[in-house]
Scaffold this motif. Structure first.
Motif, PDB file in Angstrom:
ATOM      1  N   PRO A 129       0.787  -0.962  -0.113  1.00  0.00           N
ATOM      2  CA  PRO A 129       0.094   0.014   0.039  1.00  0.00           C
ATOM      3  C   PRO A 129       0.971   1.253  -0.004  1.00  0.00           C
ATOM      4  O   PRO A 129       0.471   2.292  -0.750  1.00  0.00           O
ATOM      5  CB  PRO A 129      -0.825  -0.161   1.243  1.00  0.00           C
ATOM      6  CG  PRO A 129      -0.921  -1.592   1.354  1.00  0.00           C
ATOM      7  CD  PRO A 129       0.401  -2.220   1.130  1.00  0.00           C
ATOM      8  N   LEU A 132       1.835   1.963  -3.404  1.00  0.00           N
ATOM      9  CA  LEU A 132       0.793   2.376  -4.074  1.00  0.00           C
ATOM     10  C   LEU A 132       0.779   4.034  -4.183  1.00  0.00           C
ATOM     11  O   LEU A 132       0.618   4.513  -4.894  1.00  0.00           O
ATOM     12  CB  LEU A 132      -0.379   1.785  -3.763  1.00  0.00           C
ATOM     13  CG  LEU A 132      -1.868   2.218  -4.058  1.00  0.00           C
ATOM     14  CD1 LEU A 132      -2.149   2.221  -5.647  1.00  0.00           C
ATOM     15  CD2 LEU A 132      -3.191   1.818  -3.423  1.00  0.00           C
ATOM     16  N   GLU A 160      -3.691  -7.299   1.951  1.00  0.00           N
ATOM     17  CA  GLU A 160      -3.069  -6.119   1.605  1.00  0.00           C
ATOM     18  C   GLU A 160      -2.818  -6.341  -0.034  1.00  0.00           C
ATOM     19  O   GLU A 160      -2.663  -5.299  -0.717  1.00  0.00           O
ATOM     20  CB  GLU A 160      -1.905  -5.725   2.328  1.00  0.00           C
ATOM     21  CG  GLU A 160      -2.435  -4.932   3.646  1.00  0.00           C
ATOM     22  CD  GLU A 160      -1.481  -4.481   4.397  1.00  0.00           C
ATOM     23  OE1 GLU A 160      -0.434  -5.245   4.643  1.00  0.00           O
ATOM     24  OE2 GLU A 160      -1.697  -3.555   5.055  1.00  0.00           O
ATOM     25  N   GLU A 163      -6.073  -5.874  -2.038  1.00  0.00           N
ATOM     26  CA  GLU A 163      -6.589  -4.399  -2.004  1.00  0.00           C
ATOM     27  C   GLU A 163      -5.691  -3.635  -2.917  1.00  0.00           C
ATOM     28  O   GLU A 163      -6.224  -2.658  -3.471  1.00  0.00           O
ATOM     29  CB  GLU A 163      -6.444  -3.860  -0.494  1.00  0.00           C
ATOM     30  CG  GLU A 163      -7.530  -4.707   0.330  1.00  0.00           C
ATOM     31  CD  GLU A 163      -7.644  -3.814   1.737  1.00  0.00           C
ATOM     32  OE1 GLU A 163      -6.947  -2.841   1.895  1.00  0.00           O
ATOM     33  OE2 GLU A 163      -8.401  -4.540   2.612  1.00  0.00           O
ATOM     34  N   THR A 164      -4.317  -3.650  -3.006  1.00  0.00           N
ATOM     35  CA  THR A 164      -3.334  -2.935  -3.586  1.00  0.00           C
ATOM     36  C   THR A 164      -3.473  -2.957  -5.127  1.00  0.00           C
ATOM     37  O   THR A 164      -3.517  -2.221  -5.849  1.00  0.00           O
ATOM     38  CB  THR A 164      -2.091  -3.015  -2.911  1.00  0.00           C
ATOM     39  OG1 THR A 164      -1.932  -2.892  -1.666  1.00  0.00           O
ATOM     40  CG2 THR A 164      -1.000  -2.203  -3.467  1.00  0.00           C
ATOM     41  N   ASN A 166      -6.114  -4.103  -6.620  1.00  0.00           N
ATOM     42  CA  ASN A 166      -7.360  -3.581  -7.312  1.00  0.00           C
ATOM     43  C   ASN A 166      -6.922  -2.087  -7.291  1.00  0.00           C
ATOM     44  O   ASN A 166      -7.338  -1.505  -8.447  1.00  0.00           O
ATOM     45  CB  ASN A 166      -8.160  -3.890  -6.434  1.00  0.00           C
ATOM     46  CG  ASN A 166      -9.763  -3.329  -6.519  1.00  0.00           C
ATOM     47  OD1 ASN A 166     -10.197  -3.439  -7.726  1.00  0.00           O
ATOM     48  ND2 ASN A 166     -10.416  -2.428  -5.698  1.00  0.00           N
ATOM     49  N   LEU A 167      -6.476  -1.399  -6.338  1.00  0.00           N
ATOM     50  CA  LEU A 167      -6.315   0.180  -6.380  1.00  0.00           C
ATOM     51  C   LEU A 167      -5.507   0.532  -7.436  1.00  0.00           C
ATOM     52  O   LEU A 167      -5.597   1.552  -8.159  1.00  0.00           O
ATOM     53  CB  LEU A 167      -6.189   0.685  -4.917  1.00  0.00           C
ATOM     54  CG  LEU A 167      -7.276   0.973  -4.258  1.00  0.00           C
ATOM     55  CD1 LEU A 167      -6.889   1.220  -2.942  1.00  0.00           C
ATOM     56  CD2 LEU A 167      -8.157   2.171  -4.721  1.00  0.00           C
TER      57      LEU A 167
END
Lengths: 340, 326
Positions: A129, A132, A160, A163-164, A166-167
């Protein structure tokens, strides 16, 4: 497998000897670390990268000086490849104030903002993250910089990671997901931790290119990373690189290696990435035995100098124990800068 | 003097920060198109666009971590987390990265990040949307923990938080968003200072955030019975302003700490310990605490009311310490 990068077999150039030089430096540096650990000069956890050098060196060779790197706790090689002086890395492991993190981090937490090297992360997937965010800042400001984030295949099991991924794809940030697949998350084999062991399938599901690369081949790693960086830098969004590699040594200095056979390790050692590139360079008449010996001697010398630098290092005064918890605000909060 | 609500005060603070500094942006779940779960950011998407009023997926760890990375890179993110209970999904990033990176890197990597989140009970939202965990965050070196209780602080704390070179967490009690007050002219006191909200001679009530109003009502009731209570608003849980606390206790010789968190291992325990450590010989009575009952907050109104600190419980605690004969 969804997408396998088969990079154009590059014709070797004289400058590719530099790749070998860097891999030798990383190898010799870490061999010395193991000795120094046995001699109790280095303490804490020590995770060696021996066997995986083609990954850090290959990715590093494809990045520009201004690019960002976020790495894991197995990151001595990445720091050296990015230009963090070997002396500062060794001094860090000696716990000296001359260390690249002033002795606050140790082996797992090397940092050098001057080299845009943002750690040294000990929480598996915890650096993703942050990487990111570094990439997001560049995206928002239109800076043509790439952030390369290294992580092991064990991180793919963490939330994590997902999530990362995807973002990063959603926001089309200039980020390279450099998955160092050495087949074991500490002692847990990939097949015992992932429902689908083809990591590129998961990665591709986030809508980004996902390539599997021979991580024992430094040229293949460099070429794939170049391609990925070109896309990311041009605003095409992130790329996932599965770099298939193998850790020759134990997970850390405490690992009796009950989870894999000596035969398996021996088979992978046959594919030593340093021997491989040395053979190719020799075959291309870009290297001979004398030159190889000279490179190795130079690497040893650089390591000797690093140890000497660390040996001459100083302990930070105890009065500075609580410094750097917050930014120094001299005159505002008194000498200790404590906020309790 | 202008009348406003805490919600509008925070919105205006965000707006002002975004106008003043193009490095500032707001990021979180439903901060944009929805207007903010508590309508704090309503209207800001239209004014600043989706790049700077950035809706995120339900990925607390990734978007808090992205805030950390963007802050390291030189931006000034404001990350909104819907409630403190959800912040636990991002605790790895807050503790292992935001609070730690500067020290672990030997001072190289600063994280000038602001994280805002709601906290507190009283809305019958049961045990996954109502807790007061700001005291836990106060345990962590490397961050600053702010707990605004007034419209002035909702309006005034964000700018110094954004100017801070290190992470600042702002805990906004959800019941305060509709609270109205007069906005003072001029700047607020430094964010790391506690403030005496009501002067008194007989007892010091130490509190913060959503409990301040209850304590002021209790103090008024006590005044009717001739007990003159001083009420201190901590405003910051890290750092804790020991000097203001100890100065008050030195005058009143008695203290009650009021906190919506659970009693065991709470910020009220820390406040009580500091008073005991530094002002033991000033005290005429043991320090008492009024905290949340040690239970996941229940839904039923009568049960939730019984669990949370109330005016009655504050008054009873003050009576108890005042009745101790020195």
């Amino acid at each position: 497998m969804t997408t396998v990068a088969s990079p154009v077999p590059a014709t070797l150039a004289p400058s590719d000897v530099e790749l070998l030089r860097r891999m030798l430096l990383v190898r010799r540096f870490e061999e010395r670390c193991a000795e120094l650990y046995s001699a109790s000069r280095i303490r804490g956890f020590l995770h060696l990268y021996i066997g995986e050098e083609a990954v850090a060196v290959g990715v590093g060779a494809a990045l520009e000086d201004g690019d960002n790197v976020v790495a894991t706790y197995r990151e001595h090689g990445h720091a050296l490849v990015r230009g963090v002086p070997a002396g500062a890395v060794m001094a860090e492991m000696f716990g000296k104030v001359e260390g690249c993190s002033r002795g606050r981090g140790g082996s797992m937490h090397l940092f050098s903002v001057d080299h845009r090297f943002y750690g040294g992360h000990g929480i598996v997937a915890g650096g993703l993250p942050v990487a990111l965010g570094l990439a997001l800042a560049d995206r928002m400001r239109g800076v043509p910089r790439v952030t390369a984030c290294f992580f092991g295949e064990g991180a793919v099991a963490e939330g994590e990671f997902h999530e990362t991924m995807n973002l990063a794809a959603l926001w089309t940030v200039p980020m390279l997901f450099c998955c160092e697949n050495n087949l074991y998350a500490m002692g847990t084999a990939l097949a015992r931790s992932e429902s689908d062991t083809d990591l590129t399938v998961k990665a591709a599901s986030y809508g980004m290119p996902a390539w599997s690369v021979d991580g024992m081949d430094v040229i293949a790693v460099r070429e794939a990373t170049r391609r990925a960086a070109l896309q990311a830098r041009a605003g095409g969004g992130p790329v996932f690189l599965e770099l298939r590699t193998y850790r020759f040594r134990a997970h850390s200095m405490y690992d009796p290696e009950l989870y894999r056979s000596k035969d398996e390790v021996a088979v992978w050692r046959e594919r030593d990435p340093i021997d491989a590139i040395a053979r190719r360079l020799t075959g291309a008449a870009l290297l001979d035995a004398d030159a190889l010996e000279a490179l190795d001697a130079a690497a040893m010398e650089e390591v000797d100098a690093a140890v000497a630098f660390a040996d001459a290092g100083t302990d930070e005064p105890l009065s500075d124990l609580t410094r750097h918890v917050y930014a120094d605000r001299r005159g505002e909060r008194g000498p200790e800068e404590e906020r309790t | 003097m202008t009348s406003t609500t805490c919600r509008e005060a925070m919105r205006e603070a965000i707006r002002e920060a975004m106008l003043a500094d193009d490095r500032v942006f707001l990021m979180g779940e439903d901060v944009g198109a929805y207007g903010g779960c508590f309508a704090v950011s309503k209207g800001l998407l239209d004014e600043f666009g989706p790049d700077r009023i950035r809706d995120t997926p339900l990925s607390e760890s990734a978007f808090v971590g992205a805030g950390i990375g963007a802050a390291i890179a030189g931006l000034r993110p404001i990350v909104e987390i819907m409630t403190v209970n959800f912040s636990l999904l991002a605790l790895d990033q807050i503790l292992n990265n935001a609070a730690t990176l500067r020290h672990m890197s030997g001072g190289q990597v600063g994280v000038p990040l602001v994280i805002r989140m709601t906290t507190g009970g009283g809305r019958q939202l049961a045990a996954q949307h109502s807790h007061s965990l700001e005291g836990w965050y106060g345990h962590i070196p490397g961050i600053t923990v702010l707990v605004p209780a007034t419209v002035d602080d909702f309006r005034g704390m964000l700018a110094p938080a954004l100017a801070d070179p290190d992470p600042v967490l702002i805990f906004e009690h959800a019941l305060l968003y509709n609270a109205e007050g007069e906005l003072s002219a001029g700047s607020i006191p430094p964010i790391d200072r506690a403030v005496v909200r009501r002067s008194g001679r007989d007892v010091t009530i130490v509190t913060y955030g959503g409990s301040l109003a209850k304590c002021l009502v209790a103090a008024d009731q006590l005044a009717g019975r001739g007990i003159d209570a001083e009420v201190i608003d901590l405003r910051s849980l890290r750092p804790l302003d020991d000097a203001t606390l100890l100065d008050s206790v030195a005058r009143t010789h008695r203290a009650v700490v009021v906190d919506e968190g659970w009693r065991s291992g709470s910020i009220s325990a820390e406040v009580s310990a500091r008073i005991t450590e530094h002002a033991f010989f000033d005290l005429d009575a043991p320090v008492l605490r009024v905290c949340c009952a040690e239970v996941p907050l229940p839904y039923a109104k009568h049960l939730e009311d019984a669990a949370l600190p109330s005016v009655e419980r504050v008054v009873a605690a003050v009576d108890e310490v005042v009745n101790v004969r020195a």
